[in-house]
Design a protein around this motif. Structure first.
Motif, mmCIF file in Angstrom:
data_model
loop_
_atom_site.group_PDB
_atom_site.id
_atom_site.type_symbol
_atom_site.label_atom_id
_atom_site.label_comp_id
_atom_site.label_asym_id
_atom_site.label_seq_id
_atom_site.Cartn_x
_atom_site.Cartn_y
_atom_site.Cartn_z
ATOM 1 N N LYS A 159 7.777 -9.633 3.170
ATOM 2 C CA LYS A 159 7.451 -10.263 1.707
ATOM 3 C C LYS A 159 6.334 -10.717 1.689
ATOM 4 O O LYS A 159 5.598 -10.904 0.601
ATOM 5 C CB LYS A 159 8.865 -10.922 1.531
ATOM 6 N N GLN A 160 5.798 -11.419 2.708
ATOM 7 C CA GLN A 160 4.668 -12.016 2.595
ATOM 8 C C GLN A 160 3.351 -11.039 2.415
ATOM 9 O O GLN A 160 2.554 -11.522 1.818
ATOM 10 C CB GLN A 160 4.420 -12.912 4.034
ATOM 11 N N PHE A 161 3.460 -9.869 3.129
ATOM 12 C CA PHE A 161 2.369 -8.879 2.531
ATOM 13 C C PHE A 161 2.331 -8.595 1.159
ATOM 14 O O PHE A 161 1.242 -8.302 0.562
ATOM 15 C CB PHE A 161 2.712 -7.470 3.315
ATOM 16 N N VAL A 162 3.415 -8.730 0.612
ATOM 17 C CA VAL A 162 3.575 -8.519 -0.888
ATOM 18 C C VAL A 162 2.866 -9.530 -1.691
ATOM 19 O O VAL A 162 2.099 -9.290 -2.488
ATOM 20 C CB VAL A 162 5.062 -8.351 -1.331
ATOM 21 N N ARG A 163 3.432 -10.621 -1.278
ATOM 22 C CA ARG A 163 2.748 -11.787 -1.783
ATOM 23 C C ARG A 163 0.924 -11.819 -1.914
ATOM 24 O O ARG A 163 0.328 -12.094 -2.463
ATOM 25 C CB ARG A 163 3.245 -13.210 -1.112
ATOM 26 N N ASP A 164 0.522 -11.626 -0.302
ATOM 27 C CA ASP A 164 -0.724 -12.085 -0.330
ATOM 28 C C ASP A 164 -1.714 -10.515 -0.561
ATOM 29 O O ASP A 164 -3.036 -10.729 -0.586
ATOM 30 C CB ASP A 164 -0.838 -12.418 1.261
ATOM 31 N N TRP A 165 -0.990 -9.433 -0.265
ATOM 32 C CA TRP A 165 -2.032 -8.284 -0.282
ATOM 33 C C TRP A 165 -1.585 -7.084 -0.847
ATOM 34 O O TRP A 165 -2.016 -6.049 -0.591
ATOM 35 C CB TRP A 165 -2.221 -7.851 1.224
ATOM 36 N N SER A 166 -0.811 -7.499 -2.112
ATOM 37 C CA SER A 166 -0.455 -6.206 -2.968
ATOM 38 C C SER A 166 -0.728 -6.302 -4.476
ATOM 39 O O SER A 166 -1.108 -7.706 -4.937
ATOM 40 C CB SER A 166 0.795 -5.840 -2.785
ATOM 41 N N VAL A 167 -0.607 -5.587 -5.236
ATOM 42 C CA VAL A 167 -0.968 -5.692 -6.691
ATOM 43 C C VAL A 167 0.007 -6.436 -7.289
ATOM 44 O O VAL A 167 0.037 -7.490 -7.829
ATOM 45 C CB VAL A 167 -0.986 -4.379 -7.373
ATOM 46 N N GLU A 168 1.503 -6.101 -6.638
ATOM 47 C CA GLU A 168 2.593 -6.808 -7.184
ATOM 48 C C GLU A 168 2.721 -8.262 -7.123
ATOM 49 O O GLU A 168 3.071 -9.039 -7.902
ATOM 50 C CB GLU A 168 3.824 -6.130 -6.555
ATOM 51 N N GLY A 169 2.056 -8.659 -5.926
ATOM 52 C CA GLY A 169 1.845 -10.049 -5.508
ATOM 53 C C GLY A 169 0.939 -10.893 -6.353
ATOM 54 O O GLY A 169 0.617 -12.170 -6.406
ATOM 55 N N ARG A 170 0.000 -10.034 -7.264
ATOM 56 C CA ARG A 170 -0.992 -10.861 -7.803
ATOM 57 C C ARG A 170 -0.418 -12.060 -8.829
ATOM 58 O O ARG A 170 -0.968 -13.106 -8.664
ATOM 59 C CB ARG A 170 -1.770 -9.714 -8.960
ATOM 60 N N GLU A 171 0.725 -11.874 -9.408
ATOM 61 C CA GLU A 171 1.014 -13.047 -10.440
ATOM 62 C C GLU A 171 1.292 -14.339 -9.721
ATOM 63 O O GLU A 171 1.017 -15.263 -10.155
ATOM 64 C CB GLU A 171 2.323 -12.430 -11.149
ATOM 65 N N GLU A 172 2.089 -13.962 -8.538
ATOM 66 C CA GLU A 172 2.374 -15.163 -7.714
ATOM 67 C C GLU A 172 1.043 -15.825 -6.971
ATOM 68 O O GLU A 172 1.072 -17.019 -7.005
ATOM 69 C CB GLU A 172 3.535 -14.595 -6.548
ATOM 70 N N ARG A 173 0.509 -15.116 -6.635
ATOM 71 C CA ARG A 173 -1.065 -15.409 -5.916
ATOM 72 C C ARG A 173 -1.704 -16.263 -7.203
ATOM 73 O O ARG A 173 -2.182 -17.526 -6.885
ATOM 74 C CB ARG A 173 -1.758 -14.344 -5.429
ATOM 75 N N ASP A 174 -1.993 -15.716 -8.034
ATOM 76 C CA ASP A 174 -2.634 -16.367 -9.098
ATOM 77 C C ASP A 174 -2.047 -17.732 -9.528
ATOM 78 O O ASP A 174 -2.615 -18.807 -9.924
ATOM 79 C CB ASP A 174 -2.765 -15.594 -10.539
ATOM 80 N N ALA A 175 -0.825 -17.917 -9.810
ATOM 81 C CA ALA A 175 0.007 -19.126 -9.860
ATOM 82 C C ALA A 175 -0.326 -20.119 -8.918
ATOM 83 O O ALA A 175 -0.587 -21.381 -9.442
ATOM 84 C CB ALA A 175 1.406 -18.800 -10.031
ATOM 85 N N CYS A 176 -0.573 -19.702 -7.796
ATOM 86 C CA CYS A 176 -0.950 -20.717 -6.686
ATOM 87 C C CYS A 176 -2.340 -20.687 -6.085
ATOM 88 O O CYS A 176 -2.661 -22.018 -6.099
ATOM 89 C CB CYS A 176 -0.119 -20.290 -5.260
ATOM 90 N N TYR A 177 -2.852 -19.491 -6.021
ATOM 91 C CA TYR A 177 -4.310 -19.699 -5.368
ATOM 92 C C TYR A 177 -5.433 -20.133 -6.397
ATOM 93 O O TYR A 177 -6.389 -20.624 -6.101
ATOM 94 C CB TYR A 177 -4.552 -18.409 -4.580
ATOM 95 N N LYS A 178 -5.238 -19.445 -7.482
ATOM 96 C CA LYS A 178 -6.295 -19.431 -8.614
ATOM 97 C C LYS A 178 -6.401 -20.875 -9.014
ATOM 98 O O LYS A 178 -7.727 -21.478 -8.994
ATOM 99 C CB LYS A 178 -5.742 -18.677 -9.911
ATOM 100 N N PRO A 179 -5.526 -22.051 -9.242
ATOM 101 C CA PRO A 179 -5.795 -23.561 -9.434
ATOM 102 C C PRO A 179 -6.490 -24.043 -8.417
ATOM 103 O O PRO A 179 -7.462 -24.954 -8.448
ATOM 104 C CB PRO A 179 -4.473 -23.960 -9.735
#
Length: 411
Positions: A159-179
Motif C-alpha cells: 500500500k505504501q507503493f500506491v501512496r508514494d509511486w502511483s497515479v492513484e496515490g496522487r491525491e493522498e500525496r498532494d494532501a501531505c507532500y504539497k504543503p
C-alpha cells in the motif's frame, strides 16, 4: 575485530534482515493459504448455497485472488532479488524455512505507518543507492517463520507503493507532500532555482522515498533517512532498478474481503511508478541514509551533523519517537541558524502500550508545540490538514487524520 557489543548489534541486524527477506519470500505461501481457507469454508456450505454463491461469481473471484497473489509474489521476489546490496550474508536463508521466531508489534493500529523495530547502530550513507557493508559478520542460520504481524508489514508495504509511486496515490500525496514542498519553497524564495543545490534538506522517515525524491526534483540537495528494511529494500527497487514508468503491476487490496465495494475495486491493479525515478535534473544531489534517526543524527558525540542542515521535513514521523524531547532536540541541533523545520502528521505514538518494555513518552499536540518552543523553535503557518494514510480510495472504510501542519524556524 569489532567489540562484542558492536558484534552483537551486527548479528541482531543481520538476523532481522534475514527475517525480513524470509517474510518477502513466504508471501505467496502465506497469502494463498489464507485465500484457500475461504475456499474450504465455501465447501462446508450446503450444496444449494454453494451453487447460489457460484452463480454470483464467488468461486471465480477466489481464483482471481490467487492469480493476483501470484502476481504480487513475483513483484516482491523482484524487490528482494538483490539483497546483497545491504552487505548481509544470506546464504542460509531459503524460501521454505520454518521457525518459531516472532516479533511483537509495537502499536497495533488500523493505519500503520510505523517503522518496524530493528537494532542498527550504523550509518550507511550513499548517493542514489543502498550500499551496506559489515565486514566479518557471521552467517545467520536461525530458522524463521514470518508472523501475522510480519505479513501485515509486507501488505502495508504494497500500500505504501500506491501512496508514494502511483497515479492513484496522487491525491493522498498532494494532501501531505504539497504543503510541505510549498513551505520549503516559500522559506527559500530568495534563492534562485538554479542555486537551490546549496540548500541541504533532510527527510527522516523517508519511507519509499517519494517526498525526498520530489524535493530533490525541485533542485534542493536532499537526503532521506529510513529505518525499515521493508522500506529500504522496496525503495532500492524503485529508485535504483526501475527505468520506465508503470514498470510493475501490483494488487494491493486482495488480502481482505472486508469493506469491499465491489470485486472490481478489490481486484483492481495498480501500476508503479507514475514518474521515472531516475529523471531528476542533472547534478542534483539526492541520497538515502539507512539507520536509526537518533543514532545517526543524535548528539552522542556526532557533532559533525550540528548546524549542517538548512531544512528538515518530517511527514508522519515525529510520533515514531520513544522520547519526543530527543527527536526535537536533534532536529534543532542539526539545523543551521535560521533553518526551517516543516512538520506534517498526527500523533499516533508508536510505542504506546508496547509489549517490548521500551519507554514511551506520549504528549498532546499542544504539549509538542510548547516543547518545540522551549527547545528553541518559532512556530508559524499552523493549520490542520485532513488526510488519509495508505487508504483504499474505493473501500467502504477509511480513517482520516486531522494532521497537524506547521513551519518552525530555529531561533
Amino acid at each position: 575485530m569489532p567489540h562484542s557489543h558492536d558484534q552483537s548489534e551486527v548479528e541482531e541486524e543481520q538476523l532481522h534482515f534475514s527475517n525480513v527477506i524470509t517474510t518477502f519470500q513466504n508471501y505467496a505461501q502465506y497469502s494463498l493459504s489464507a485465500n484457500n481457507r475461504r475456499r474450504k469454508d465455501f465447501y462446508t456450505l450446503p450444496k444449494p448455497d454453494q451453487d447460489l454463491l457460484s452463480s454470483l461469481g464467488y468461486k471465480a473471484k477466489l481464483d482471481q485472488v490467487d492469480a493476483a497473489i501470484a502476481a504480487n509474489a513475483d513483484f516482491l521476489s523482484e524487490v528482494v532479488s538483490d539483497p546483497e546490496i545491504f552487505g548481509h550474508d544470506l546464504s542460509s536463508v531459503t524460501e521454505d524455512e520454518p521457525s518459531a521466531e516472532s516479533h511483537s508489534p509495537m502499536n497495533d493500529s488500523p493505519m500503520d505507518h510505523s517503522h518496524e523495530r530493528v537494532s542498527s547502530g550504523h550509518s550507511h550513507s550513499h548517493g542514489h543507492s543502498h550500499a551496506h557493508s559489515h565486514d566479518g559478520a557471521p552467517r545467520i542460520r536461525r530458522r524463521y517463520k514470518p508472523t501475522d504481524f510480519d505479513m501485515d508489514k509486507l501488505r502495508s508495504t504494497l500500500k505504501q507503493f500506491v501512496r508514494d509511486w502511483s497515479v492513484e496515490g496522487r491525491e493522498e500525496r498532494d494532501a501531505c507532500y504539497k504543503p510541505m514542498k510549498d513551505a520549503l519553497l516559500l522559506h527559500f524564495a530568495g534563492i534562485p532555482a538554479t542555486e537551490r543545490g546549496r540548500v541541504r534538506v533532510l527527510v527522516p522517515g523517508a519511507g519509499l522515498g517519494r517526498l525526498a525524491h520530489d524535493v530533490a526534483g525541485l533542485g534542493f540537495t536532499c537526503q532521506g533517512n529510513e529505518f525499515s528494511h521493508y522500506m529500504l529494500l522496496s525503495s532500492h527497487l524503485i529508485l535504483n532498478r526501475t527505468d520506465k514508468i508503470s514498470a510493475y503491476t501490483i494488487y494491493p487490496y486482495v488480502h481482505s474481503f472486508s469493506n469491499a465495494a465491489s470485486d472490481e475495486a478489490m481486484l483492481r491493479p495498480v501500476t508503479i511508478p507514475d514518474v521515472l525515478p531516475s529523471g531528476l535534473p542533472d547534478g542534483v544531489d539526492f541520497s538515502l541514509v539507512a539507520g536509526d534517526f537518533e543514532e545517526i543524527f543524535g548528539a552522542d558525540g556526532n557533532e559533525p551533523q550540528a548546524g549542517q542542515w538548512d531544512a528538515v521535513l518530517t511527514c508522519f514521523f515525529i510520533d515514531t519517537a520513544k522520547n519526543i524531547v530527543n527527536y526535537l532536540r536533534i532536529i534543532h541541533q542539526i539545523l543551521a541558524p535560521g533553518g526551517v523545520w516543516v512538520n506534517m502528521g498526527p500523533l499516533l505514538w508508536h510505542w504506546e502500550n508496547n509489549t517490548t518494555n521500551d519507554p514511551s513518552i506520549e504528549l498532546s499536540l499542544e504539549e509538542v508545540k510548547n516543547l518545540a518552543r522551549a527547545i528553541g523553535f518559532r512556530i508559524s503557518n499552523e493549520r490542520t490538514i485532513d488526510t488519509t494514510y495508505t487508504s483504499n480510495a474505493q473501500g467502504m472504510l477509511g480513517y482520516v487524520y486531522h494532521a497537524a501542519f506547521w513551519t518552525a524556524t530555529k531561533i
